[in-house]
Design a protein around this motif. Structure first.
Motif, PDB file in Angstrom:
ATOM      1  N   ASP A  23     -45.386  -6.405  18.397  1.00 48.08           N
ATOM      2  CA  ASP A  23     -45.234  -5.076  18.511  1.00 48.08           C
ATOM      3  C   ASP A  23     -43.935  -4.720  17.712  1.00 48.08           C
ATOM      4  OD1 ASP A  23     -43.297  -5.868  20.206  1.00 48.08           O
ATOM      5  OD2 ASP A  23     -44.025  -4.607  22.078  1.00 48.08           O
ATOM      6  N   GLY A  24     -43.096  -5.751  17.151  1.00 49.96           N
ATOM      7  CA  GLY A  24     -41.803  -5.232  16.645  1.00 49.96           C
ATOM      8  C   GLY A  24     -40.539  -5.310  17.430  1.00 49.96           C
ATOM      9  N   GLY A  25     -40.943  -5.312  18.792  1.00 48.67           N
ATOM     10  CA  GLY A  25     -39.974  -5.025  19.795  1.00 48.67           C
ATOM     11  C   GLY A  25     -38.685  -5.716  19.503  1.00 48.67           C
ATOM     12  N   ILE A  26     -38.515  -7.027  19.770  1.00 49.44           N
ATOM     13  CA  ILE A  26     -37.131  -7.830  19.627  1.00 49.44           C
ATOM     14  C   ILE A  26     -37.027  -8.196  18.047  1.00 49.44           C
ATOM     15  CG2 ILE A  26     -37.118  -8.877  21.896  1.00 49.44           C
ATOM     16  CD1 ILE A  26     -38.053 -11.455  20.566  1.00 49.44           C
ATOM     17  N   CYS A  27     -38.184  -8.138  17.116  1.00 47.27           N
ATOM     18  CA  CYS A  27     -37.613  -8.259  15.824  1.00 47.27           C
ATOM     19  C   CYS A  27     -36.820  -7.528  15.355  1.00 47.27           C
ATOM     20  CB  CYS A  27     -38.960  -8.525  15.269  1.00 47.27           C
ATOM     21  SG  CYS A  27     -39.620  -9.990  15.343  1.00 47.27           S
ATOM     22  N   GLU A  28     -36.548  -6.228  15.642  1.00 47.51           N
ATOM     23  CA  GLU A  28     -35.731  -5.135  15.157  1.00 47.51           C
ATOM     24  C   GLU A  28     -34.599  -5.486  15.268  1.00 47.51           C
ATOM     25  OE1 GLU A  28     -37.329  -1.489  16.912  1.00 47.51           O
ATOM     26  OE2 GLU A  28     -39.408  -1.742  16.011  1.00 47.51           O
ATOM     27  N   ASN A  29     -34.166  -6.114  16.039  1.00 51.17           N
ATOM     28  CA  ASN A  29     -32.747  -6.253  16.466  1.00 51.17           C
ATOM     29  C   ASN A  29     -32.424  -7.855  15.719  1.00 51.17           C
ATOM     30  OD1 ASN A  29     -32.878  -4.082  18.286  1.00 51.17           O
ATOM     31  ND2 ASN A  29     -33.364  -5.718  19.748  1.00 51.17           N
ATOM     32  N   ILE A  30     -33.206  -8.357  14.820  1.00 55.27           N
ATOM     33  CA  ILE A  30     -32.752  -9.563  14.372  1.00 55.27           C
ATOM     34  C   ILE A  30     -32.268  -9.460  12.972  1.00 55.27           C
ATOM     35  CG2 ILE A  30     -33.431 -11.733  13.306  1.00 55.27           C
ATOM     36  CD1 ILE A  30     -35.691 -11.948  15.435  1.00 55.27           C
ATOM     37  N   GLN A  31     -31.009  -9.713  12.577  1.00 49.93           N
ATOM     38  CA  GLN A  31     -30.327  -9.404  11.397  1.00 49.93           C
ATOM     39  C   GLN A  31     -30.255 -10.738  10.644  1.00 49.93           C
ATOM     40  OE1 GLN A  31     -29.022  -6.585  10.335  1.00 49.93           O
ATOM     41  NE2 GLN A  31     -30.050  -5.690  12.070  1.00 49.93           N
ATOM     42  N   GLU A  32     -30.469 -11.092   9.434  1.00 50.76           N
ATOM     43  CA  GLU A  32     -30.458 -12.295   8.658  1.00 50.76           C
ATOM     44  C   GLU A  32     -29.116 -12.210   8.178  1.00 50.76           C
ATOM     45  OE1 GLU A  32     -33.069 -11.267   5.505  1.00 50.76           O
ATOM     46  OE2 GLU A  32     -34.839 -11.913   6.607  1.00 50.76           O
ATOM     47  N   SER A  33     -28.595 -13.528   8.234  1.00 52.83           N
ATOM     48  CA  SER A  33     -27.168 -13.712   7.699  1.00 52.83           C
ATOM     49  C   SER A  33     -27.075 -13.460   6.333  1.00 52.83           C
ATOM     50  CB  SER A  33     -26.721 -15.034   8.154  1.00 52.83           C
ATOM     51  OG  SER A  33     -27.374 -15.978   7.330  1.00 52.83           O
ATOM     52  N   ASP A  34     -25.657 -13.239   5.712  1.00 55.13           N
ATOM     53  CA  ASP A  34     -25.474 -13.158   4.180  1.00 55.13           C
ATOM     54  C   ASP A  34     -25.876 -14.565   3.615  1.00 55.13           C
ATOM     55  OD1 ASP A  34     -24.809 -10.815   4.390  1.00 55.13           O
ATOM     56  OD2 ASP A  34     -22.837 -10.981   4.322  1.00 55.13           O
ATOM     57  N   LYS A  35     -25.521 -15.838   4.326  1.00 59.83           N
ATOM     58  CA  LYS A  35     -25.984 -17.018   3.911  1.00 59.83           C
ATOM     59  C   LYS A  35     -27.565 -17.349   3.587  1.00 59.83           C
ATOM     60  CE  LYS A  35     -25.196 -21.963   5.142  1.00 59.83           C
ATOM     61  NZ  LYS A  35     -24.805 -23.003   5.976  1.00 59.83           N
ATOM     62  N   TYR A  36     -28.398 -16.703   4.777  1.00 57.30           N
ATOM     63  CA  TYR A  36     -29.703 -16.858   4.518  1.00 57.30           C
ATOM     64  C   TYR A  36     -30.402 -16.051   3.360  1.00 57.30           C
ATOM     65  CZ  TYR A  36     -34.513 -16.049   5.586  1.00 57.30           C
ATOM     66  OH  TYR A  36     -36.146 -16.090   5.367  1.00 57.30           O
ATOM     67  N   LYS A  37     -29.568 -14.647   3.097  1.00 61.17           N
ATOM     68  CA  LYS A  37     -29.893 -14.018   2.205  1.00 61.17           C
ATOM     69  C   LYS A  37     -29.854 -14.515   0.895  1.00 61.17           C
ATOM     70  CE  LYS A  37     -29.620  -9.833   4.729  1.00 61.17           C
ATOM     71  NZ  LYS A  37     -28.838  -8.203   4.763  1.00 61.17           N
ATOM     72  N   ARG A  38     -28.701 -15.290   0.627  1.00 61.02           N
ATOM     73  CA  ARG A  38     -28.465 -15.965  -0.555  1.00 61.02           C
ATOM     74  C   ARG A  38     -29.192 -17.031  -0.815  1.00 61.02           C
ATOM     75  NH1 ARG A  38     -23.228 -15.196   1.407  1.00 61.02           N
ATOM     76  NH2 ARG A  38     -23.095 -17.221   2.144  1.00 61.02           N
ATOM     77  N   LYS A  39     -29.670 -17.687   0.120  1.00 56.95           N
ATOM     78  CA  LYS A  39     -30.418 -18.907   0.006  1.00 56.95           C
ATOM     79  C   LYS A  39     -31.893 -18.410  -0.299  1.00 56.95           C
ATOM     80  CE  LYS A  39     -28.174 -22.626   2.421  1.00 56.95           C
ATOM     81  NZ  LYS A  39     -28.068 -23.417   3.407  1.00 56.95           N
ATOM     82  N   ASP A  40     -32.163 -17.348   0.214  1.00 55.38           N
ATOM     83  CA  ASP A  40     -33.591 -16.709  -0.001  1.00 55.38           C
ATOM     84  C   ASP A  40     -33.940 -16.234  -1.183  1.00 55.38           C
ATOM     85  OD1 ASP A  40     -36.362 -16.147   0.923  1.00 55.38           O
ATOM     86  OD2 ASP A  40     -35.660 -14.018   0.946  1.00 55.38           O
ATOM     87  N   ASP A  41     -32.704 -15.719  -1.946  1.00 57.64           N
ATOM     88  CA  ASP A  41     -32.610 -15.125  -3.099  1.00 57.64           C
ATOM     89  C   ASP A  41     -32.707 -16.140  -4.231  1.00 57.64           C
ATOM     90  OD1 ASP A  41     -32.750 -12.428  -2.405  1.00 57.64           O
ATOM     91  OD2 ASP A  41     -30.505 -12.322  -2.516  1.00 57.64           O
ATOM     92  N   LYS A  42     -31.828 -17.312  -3.975  1.00 57.53           N
ATOM     93  CA  LYS A  42     -32.113 -18.416  -4.735  1.00 57.53           C
ATOM     94  C   LYS A  42     -33.475 -19.033  -4.793  1.00 57.53           C
ATOM     95  CE  LYS A  42     -27.109 -19.928  -4.644  1.00 57.53           C
ATOM     96  NZ  LYS A  42     -26.171 -20.827  -4.079  1.00 57.53           N
ATOM     97  N   CYS A  43     -33.962 -19.139  -3.792  1.00 54.44           N
ATOM     98  CA  CYS A  43     -35.273 -19.954  -3.687  1.00 54.44           C
ATOM     99  C   CYS A  43     -36.275 -18.844  -4.459  1.00 54.44           C
ATOM    100  CB  CYS A  43     -35.524 -19.954  -2.349  1.00 54.44           C
ATOM    101  SG  CYS A  43     -37.543 -20.603  -1.966  1.00 54.44           S
ATOM    102  N   TYR A  44     -36.137 -17.626  -4.338  1.00 50.70           N
ATOM    103  CA  TYR A  44     -37.215 -16.749  -4.954  1.00 50.70           C
ATOM    104  C   TYR A  44     -36.998 -16.574  -6.496  1.00 50.70           C
ATOM    105  CZ  TYR A  44     -39.684 -12.300  -6.042  1.00 50.70           C
ATOM    106  OH  TYR A  44     -40.551 -11.455  -6.409  1.00 50.70           O
ATOM    107  N   ASN A  45     -35.851 -16.908  -6.856  1.00 46.43           N
ATOM    108  CA  ASN A  45     -35.440 -16.809  -8.466  1.00 46.43           C
ATOM    109  C   ASN A  45     -35.956 -18.325  -9.006  1.00 46.43           C
ATOM    110  OD1 ASN A  45     -34.123 -14.434  -8.425  1.00 46.43           O
ATOM    111  ND2 ASN A  45     -32.050 -15.230  -8.154  1.00 46.43           N
ATOM    112  N   LEU A  46     -35.562 -19.159  -8.288  1.00 51.27           N
ATOM    113  CA  LEU A  46     -36.227 -20.764  -8.629  1.00 51.27           C
ATOM    114  C   LEU A  46     -37.746 -20.626  -8.573  1.00 51.27           C
ATOM    115  CD1 LEU A  46     -35.496 -23.448  -9.677  1.00 51.27           C
ATOM    116  CD2 LEU A  46     -35.263 -24.028  -7.185  1.00 51.27           C
TER     117      LEU A  46
END
Length: 88
Positions: A14-37
């Protein structure tokens, strides 16, 4: 998917607790690198290879997701056993 509480929490039904989850900058950088690769590799392949690579990538993601879910369930079960043991 069954109606268990663990499924509800893990899949954020229902989206409940997931709305409170924040991705770290480290995760976002790695996700961007993975997507670009991923896109760079796709651009270097012919159509047949692209289809194979996409299928490989999708299957790999499904395996990782399933393994994460199994570890999550076992971790919660272990936590519950540990909590119960501490009460004794």
């Amino acid at each position: 998917m069954d109606n268990s509480a663990l499924n509800h929490i893990y899949y954020c039904s229902d989206g409940g607790i997931c709305e409170n989850i924040q991705e770290s900058d480290k995760y976002k950088r790695k996700d961007d690198k993975c997507y670009n690769l991923y896109n760079k590799l796709l651009d270097s392949l012919n159509d047949e290879q692209k289809e194979d690579f996409k299928n490989f990538y999708d299957i790999r993601l499904e395996l990782e997701y399933e393994a994460g879910y199994v570890r999550f369930k076992e971790g919660v079960k272990f936590g519950m056993r540990l909590a119960a043991e501490c009460l004794i």
